[in-house]
Design a protein around this motif. Structure first.
Motif, PDB file in Angstrom:
ATOM      1  N   VAL A   1      63.951  45.683  59.124  1.00 35.41           N
ATOM      2  CA  VAL A   1      62.737  44.905  59.365  1.00 35.41           C
ATOM      3  C   VAL A   1      61.549  45.784  59.038  1.00 35.41           C
ATOM      4  O   VAL A   1      61.418  46.882  59.569  1.00 35.41           O
ATOM      5  CB  VAL A   1      62.642  44.433  60.838  1.00 35.41           C
TER       6      VAL A   1
ATOM      7  N   TYR B   1      62.554  41.120  55.978  1.00 35.11           N
ATOM      8  CA  TYR B   1      63.565  41.011  57.020  1.00 35.11           C
ATOM      9  C   TYR B   1      64.929  40.845  56.362  1.00 35.11           C
ATOM     10  O   TYR B   1      65.181  39.870  55.671  1.00 35.11           O
ATOM     11  CB  TYR B   1      63.251  39.826  57.932  1.00 35.11           C
TER      12      TYR B   1
ATOM     13  N   ALA C   1      59.893  35.619  56.098  1.00 39.34           N
ATOM     14  CA  ALA C   1      60.181  36.707  57.030  1.00 39.34           C
ATOM     15  C   ALA C   1      59.308  36.585  58.281  1.00 39.34           C
ATOM     16  O   ALA C   1      59.797  36.758  59.401  1.00 39.34           O
ATOM     17  CB  ALA C   1      59.963  38.057  56.351  1.00 39.34           C
TER      18      ALA C   1
ATOM     19  N   LEU D   1      60.542  36.449  62.104  1.00 44.86           N
ATOM     20  CA  LEU D   1      60.212  37.606  62.928  1.00 44.86           C
ATOM     21  C   LEU D   1      59.250  37.298  64.064  1.00 44.86           C
ATOM     22  O   LEU D   1      59.228  38.005  65.067  1.00 44.86           O
ATOM     23  CB  LEU D   1      59.615  38.718  62.060  1.00 44.86           C
TER      24      LEU D   1
END
Length: 156
Positions: A74, A86, A100, A104
């Motif tokens: 990450v 990610y 991503a 996240l």
């Protein structure tokens, strides 16, 4: 007389339309006038996700290896124009930028709660979030928005 009435009505309609479309305010031509600024609800407190302050950090870098192989990677950084990456090999994910961010965001909000957390608690929460029981390498670097840093590196 009917024709005069039609002309007057047409003239009034044109005047009303043109008047409504104009920008006749007293500052309309002033180049220094203040433009309206959009403020999102989270921006009112000074924290925004666009500046990184919404999460409390400007850089987040996490790598987890299991049996010597990268399984979680990450990367999130505001300084480079708000970029995210990610990779989750368990879930077969390889996401960038907006995709991503979408994945996240719940992780950052629920798991990464702040710089005052104990290192063992941080590791335990992150491992639980990703559903990993054990690791051979855990490497986490966080640059918080106040200039402090968290650096956790553990090998088993």
């Amino acid at each position: 007389m009917r024709n005069n009435m039609k002309v007057v009505m047409l003239f009034l309609a044109i005047v009303l339309v043109l008047g409504a479309c104009g920008n006749g305010g007293k500052n309309a031509d002033n180049p220094k006038r203040e433009d309206a600024t959009l403020i999102y609800e989270n921006d009112q407190s000074g924290d925004t996700l666009n500046t990184g302050d919404g999460y409390g950090f400007n850089k987040f870098d996490l790598e987890i290896e299991v049996d010597g192989k990268d399984v979680i990677d990450v990367e999130y950084e505001v300084a480079k124009g708000h970029e995210a990456k990610y990779v989750n090999k368990f879930a077969s994910l390889n996401l960038r930028d907006q995709e991503a961010f979408n994945k996240l965001d719940p992780f950052f909000v629920k798991v990464v709660t702040g710089k005052s957390m104990d290192e063992k608690d941080v590791i335990a929460k992150i491992m639980e979030w990703f559903g990993i029981d054990t690791y051979t390498k855990f490497d986490l670097e966080i640059d918080f928005d106040d200039g402090t840093k968290m650096d956790i590196e553990d090998r088993k």
